[in-house]
Design a protein around this motif. Structure first.
Motif, PDB file in Angstrom:
ATOM      1  N   ILE A  74      -1.410   1.690 -13.202  1.00 47.04           N
ATOM      2  CA  ILE A  74      -0.528   0.915 -12.069  1.00 47.04           C
ATOM      3  C   ILE A  74      -0.718  -0.661 -12.185  1.00 47.04           C
ATOM      4  CG2 ILE A  74      -0.193   0.350  -9.531  1.00 47.04           C
ATOM      5  CD1 ILE A  74      -1.762   3.221  -9.324  1.00 47.04           C
ATOM      6  N   TYR A  75       0.311  -1.348 -12.401  1.00 53.16           N
ATOM      7  CA  TYR A  75       0.301  -2.730 -12.395  1.00 53.16           C
ATOM      8  C   TYR A  75       0.976  -3.479 -11.555  1.00 53.16           C
ATOM      9  CZ  TYR A  75      -0.990  -1.567 -17.249  1.00 53.16           C
ATOM     10  OH  TYR A  75      -1.447  -1.102 -18.302  1.00 53.16           O
ATOM     11  N   ILE A  76       0.343  -4.426 -10.487  1.00 57.70           N
ATOM     12  CA  ILE A  76       0.880  -5.048  -9.381  1.00 57.70           C
ATOM     13  C   ILE A  76       1.086  -6.676  -9.959  1.00 57.70           C
ATOM     14  CG2 ILE A  76       0.426  -6.034  -7.265  1.00 57.70           C
ATOM     15  CD1 ILE A  76      -1.641  -3.771  -6.728  1.00 57.70           C
ATOM     16  N   GLU A  90       0.720  -1.374  -0.005  1.00 62.62           N
ATOM     17  CA  GLU A  90      -0.028   0.200  -0.019  1.00 62.62           C
ATOM     18  C   GLU A  90       0.803   1.269  -0.031  1.00 62.62           C
ATOM     19  OE1 GLU A  90      -4.039   1.830   1.829  1.00 62.62           O
ATOM     20  OE2 GLU A  90      -3.219   0.224   2.920  1.00 62.62           O
ATOM     21  N   ASP A  91       1.883   1.088   0.666  1.00 61.46           N
ATOM     22  CA  ASP A  91       2.823   2.352   0.627  1.00 61.46           C
ATOM     23  C   ASP A  91       3.270   2.624  -0.794  1.00 61.46           C
ATOM     24  OD1 ASP A  91       4.554   4.288   1.971  1.00 61.46           O
ATOM     25  OD2 ASP A  91       6.078   3.022   0.919  1.00 61.46           O
ATOM     26  N   LYS A  92       3.808   1.542  -1.567  1.00 59.83           N
ATOM     27  CA  LYS A  92       3.898   1.688  -2.898  1.00 59.83           C
ATOM     28  C   LYS A  92       2.943   2.365  -3.842  1.00 59.83           C
ATOM     29  CE  LYS A  92       8.325   0.158  -2.154  1.00 59.83           C
ATOM     30  NZ  LYS A  92       8.125   0.089  -0.338  1.00 59.83           N
ATOM     31  N   LEU A  93       1.776   1.800  -3.357  1.00 62.83           N
ATOM     32  CA  LEU A  93       0.488   2.137  -4.333  1.00 62.83           C
ATOM     33  C   LEU A  93       0.323   3.796  -4.129  1.00 62.83           C
ATOM     34  CD1 LEU A  93      -1.800  -0.802  -3.520  1.00 62.83           C
ATOM     35  CD2 LEU A  93      -1.042  -0.080  -5.813  1.00 62.83           C
ATOM     36  N   LYS A  94       0.454   4.287  -2.955  1.00 61.02           N
ATOM     37  CA  LYS A  94       0.305   5.562  -2.685  1.00 61.02           C
ATOM     38  C   LYS A  94       1.362   6.607  -3.335  1.00 61.02           C
ATOM     39  CE  LYS A  94      -1.368   4.928   2.151  1.00 61.02           C
ATOM     40  NZ  LYS A  94      -0.995   5.168   3.673  1.00 61.02           N
ATOM     41  N   HIS A  95       2.330   5.933  -3.799  1.00 58.08           N
ATOM     42  CA  HIS A  95       3.380   6.814  -4.625  1.00 58.08           C
ATOM     43  C   HIS A  95       3.263   6.727  -6.072  1.00 58.08           C
ATOM     44  CE1 HIS A  95       4.957   7.154  -0.523  1.00 58.08           C
ATOM     45  NE2 HIS A  95       5.382   8.156  -0.603  1.00 58.08           N
ATOM     46  N   ALA A  96       2.481   5.813  -6.493  1.00 54.58           N
ATOM     47  CA  ALA A  96       2.377   5.282  -7.999  1.00 54.58           C
ATOM     48  C   ALA A  96       1.657   6.075  -8.680  1.00 54.58           C
ATOM     49  CB  ALA A  96       1.742   3.980  -7.947  1.00 54.58           C
ATOM     50  N   GLN A 102     -11.104 -14.783 -10.601  1.00 56.34           N
ATOM     51  CA  GLN A 102     -10.705 -14.657 -11.774  1.00 56.34           C
ATOM     52  C   GLN A 102     -11.333 -13.307 -12.641  1.00 56.34           C
ATOM     53  OE1 GLN A 102     -12.177 -17.247 -10.332  1.00 56.34           O
ATOM     54  NE2 GLN A 102     -14.003 -18.195 -11.345  1.00 56.34           N
ATOM     55  N   ASN A 103     -12.385 -12.826 -11.942  1.00 61.24           N
ATOM     56  CA  ASN A 103     -13.068 -11.750 -12.611  1.00 61.24           C
ATOM     57  C   ASN A 103     -12.412 -10.337 -12.210  1.00 61.24           C
ATOM     58  OD1 ASN A 103     -14.910 -13.146 -14.220  1.00 61.24           O
ATOM     59  ND2 ASN A 103     -16.541 -13.402 -12.543  1.00 61.24           N
ATOM     60  N   GLN A 104     -11.570 -10.612 -10.946  1.00 61.16           N
ATOM     61  CA  GLN A 104     -11.007  -9.448 -10.354  1.00 61.16           C
ATOM     62  C   GLN A 104      -9.383  -9.294 -10.565  1.00 61.16           C
ATOM     63  OE1 GLN A 104     -12.698  -8.927  -6.199  1.00 61.16           O
ATOM     64  NE2 GLN A 104     -13.504 -10.869  -6.781  1.00 61.16           N
ATOM     65  N   VAL A 105      -8.749 -10.241 -11.698  1.00 60.08           N
ATOM     66  CA  VAL A 105      -7.758 -10.156 -11.842  1.00 60.08           C
ATOM     67  C   VAL A 105      -7.560  -9.950 -13.359  1.00 60.08           C
ATOM     68  CG1 VAL A 105      -5.578 -11.808 -12.071  1.00 60.08           C
ATOM     69  CG2 VAL A 105      -7.134 -12.105 -10.423  1.00 60.08           C
ATOM     70  N   ALA A 116      -8.121  -2.805  -6.079  1.00 64.93           N
ATOM     71  CA  ALA A 116      -9.292  -2.262  -6.443  1.00 64.93           C
ATOM     72  C   ALA A 116      -9.259  -0.594  -5.798  1.00 64.93           C
ATOM     73  CB  ALA A 116     -10.635  -3.032  -6.095  1.00 64.93           C
ATOM     74  N   LEU A 117      -8.888  -0.691  -4.470  1.00 68.23           N
ATOM     75  CA  LEU A 117      -8.992   0.813  -3.657  1.00 68.23           C
ATOM     76  C   LEU A 117      -7.913   1.646  -4.408  1.00 68.23           C
ATOM     77  CD1 LEU A 117      -9.812   2.332  -1.308  1.00 68.23           C
ATOM     78  CD2 LEU A 117      -7.589   1.454  -0.221  1.00 68.23           C
ATOM     79  N   TYR A 118      -6.836   1.262  -5.255  1.00 70.13           N
ATOM     80  CA  TYR A 118      -5.892   2.118  -5.785  1.00 70.13           C
ATOM     81  C   TYR A 118      -6.120   2.057  -7.494  1.00 70.13           C
ATOM     82  CZ  TYR A 118      -4.001   3.301  -1.510  1.00 70.13           C
ATOM     83  OH  TYR A 118      -3.705   3.710  -0.031  1.00 70.13           O
ATOM     84  N   SER A 119      -7.414   1.552  -7.919  1.00 72.90           N
ATOM     85  CA  SER A 119      -7.337   1.383  -9.311  1.00 72.90           C
ATOM     86  C   SER A 119      -6.182   0.873 -10.085  1.00 72.90           C
ATOM     87  CB  SER A 119      -7.921   2.527 -10.132  1.00 72.90           C
ATOM     88  OG  SER A 119      -8.941   3.223  -9.404  1.00 72.90           O
ATOM     89  N   ALA A 120      -5.568  -0.053  -9.530  1.00 64.70           N
ATOM     90  CA  ALA A 120      -4.475  -0.927 -10.244  1.00 64.70           C
ATOM     91  C   ALA A 120      -4.849  -2.260 -10.597  1.00 64.70           C
ATOM     92  CB  ALA A 120      -3.516  -1.200  -9.040  1.00 64.70           C
ATOM     93  N   ARG A 121      -4.033  -2.470 -11.771  1.00 61.49           N
ATOM     94  CA  ARG A 121      -4.412  -3.758 -12.038  1.00 61.49           C
ATOM     95  C   ARG A 121      -3.495  -5.136 -11.911  1.00 61.49           C
ATOM     96  NH1 ARG A 121      -7.638  -0.478 -13.449  1.00 61.49           N
ATOM     97  NH2 ARG A 121      -8.522  -0.038 -15.494  1.00 61.49           N
ATOM     98  N   LEU A 122      -4.073  -6.121 -11.255  1.00 64.02           N
ATOM     99  CA  LEU A 122      -3.220  -7.332 -10.826  1.00 64.02           C
ATOM    100  C   LEU A 122      -2.884  -8.188 -11.814  1.00 64.02           C
ATOM    101  CD1 LEU A 122      -2.207  -8.669  -8.598  1.00 64.02           C
ATOM    102  CD2 LEU A 122      -4.381  -9.561  -7.775  1.00 64.02           C
TER     103      LEU A 122
END
Length: 371
Positions: A161-163, A151-157, A214-217, A186-192
């Motif tokens: 964003i891709y995880i 989450e710390d990295k997501l805050k600076h992204a 499967q529908n959230q990745v 989902a919270l940071y609108s990133a793609r996993l």
């Protein structure tokens, strides 16, 4: 002024002095506690026969693909197989690559762009690291399976964003906290993006399917060279992602396609996987047995997967223990620095459905004697 030859010699001598020099080893007659053949498909006479019989329905098939899939190497067989595999994993579409390395290299080098951000677990596989390096995206690394660090990295992204995580990590064998990572994404609108290389077969369709995510990745990478006993990989995702990779993933565009024999083995491997409940139960029982047999101060990394790693520490000590186990008839390999961080050198045990209880008990007894 140094020459290329003197540079090569010096680098090799550095590795030898550090005890990290790598050599190739041919096949042997030792008891397999090393390979990724978790369900025994690679040695399966049934899979070989199914593949041979299936190929007889294509009497005019070519020995080689003759070119890349964008030129002469594409077939209806391959496209149908991609659709079948995608359906099996409850994905919209899939694109086959020649290896898991090629798949991750193509995906991560082509998708993230300058100004985007890739965030990877610190233990992510080398092919994802290499793919990310080839992109122009910003790169962050979070502590292994540490949600606060992520989450710390997501805050600076910035940007898209891709995880990137592995569902089962190849060196430690432990699981990623996928549900929690999905929620953060989902919270940071990133793609996993999830690499399922060591989960397929061990956990049936993989952990993403097992957990109903499967529908959230955004994308999954499924490799065929481990529990499926074949070779190659597929990137699963949307139809639009498939079209993008066909156009922009250089490890797909500029390589000769897989021949039909390789694809037929994958197809039959998936058929066998759907009838492998017995093998999956045997593997699960062997994992439980192995863990129950280790006592005392053995530093076993917590894992419920087929990968069980015992921290030894130190390249020399780890290599010596591996050699002793090999001399006793067990194919066990040391994992040394720099493959793993200094101090975490280990004996990496891969368990299989075909390992016997006696072999597991003999191996664990010897490990405890020599540890």
């Amino acid at each position: 002024m140094s020459t290329p030859e003197s540079y090569i010699e010096a680098k090799l001598n550095e590795r030898k002095a550090a005890g990290t020099f790598r050599t190739l080893k041919a096949d042997n007659n030792l008891i397999d506690f090393c390979s990724n053949d978790y369900l025994g498909f690679a040695r399966s006479a049934v899979l070989k026969e199914k593949t041979e019989q299936h190929l007889k329905t294509y009497p005019n098939y070519l020995n080689g693909a003759t070119g890349s899939r964008l030129l002469s190497g594409n077939t209806n067989f391959c496209e149908q197989l991609e659709a079948e595999i995608a359906s099996f994993h409850d994905a919209e579409a899939g694109l086959i690559f020649n290896s898991g390395y090629d798949a991750n290299l193509g995906l991560f080098s082509s998708l993230p762009q300058r100004g985007d951000t890739i965030i990877t677990d610190e233990l992510i596989h080398a092919c994802i690291i290499d793919g990310a390096r080839l992109s122009y995206a910003n790169r962050y690394i979070f502590k292994h399976n540490d949600l606060n660090s992520l989450e710390d990295k997501l805050k600076h992204a910035k940007g898209n964003i891709y995880i990137a995580v592995e569902s089962i990590y190849s060196m430690d064998g432990d699981m990623a906290p996928l549900k929690e990572i999905v929620a953060l994404a989902a919270l940071y609108s990133a793609r996993l993006i999830v690499d399922e290389a060591h989960a397929l077969g061990v956990f049936n369709k993989g952990l993403v399917n097992k957990m109903g995510l499967q529908n959230q990745v955004f994308a999954r990478v499924i490799t065929f060279g481990k529990a499926l006993g074949a070779h190659g990989a597929i990137v699963l995702g949307s139809s639009m992602l498939r079209e993008y990779l066909i156009n922009f993933a250089r490890s797909f565009v500029f390589t000769t396609a897989a021949p039909i024999h390789q694809l037929a083995t994958v197809k039959m491997g998936y058929e066998l996987l759907q009838d492998s409940e017995k093998e999956q139960r045997l593997l699960a029982a062997n994992i439980i047995l192995f863990k129950s047999q280790l006592r005392g101060n053995t530093k076993l990394i917590e894992s419920n997967s087929a990968i069980q790693s015992i921290i030894i520490s130190g390249n020399q000590h780890t290599s010596e223990l591996a050699l002793q186990l090999q001399q006793a008839g067990f194919d066990v390999r040391p994992i040394l620095n720099p493959t793993v961080p200094h101090g975490t050198e280990r004996i990496r045990i891969c368990l299989h459905a075909f390992n016997t209880a006696a072999d597991i008990e003999n191996l664990t007894n010897l490990i405890m004697q020599k540890y």
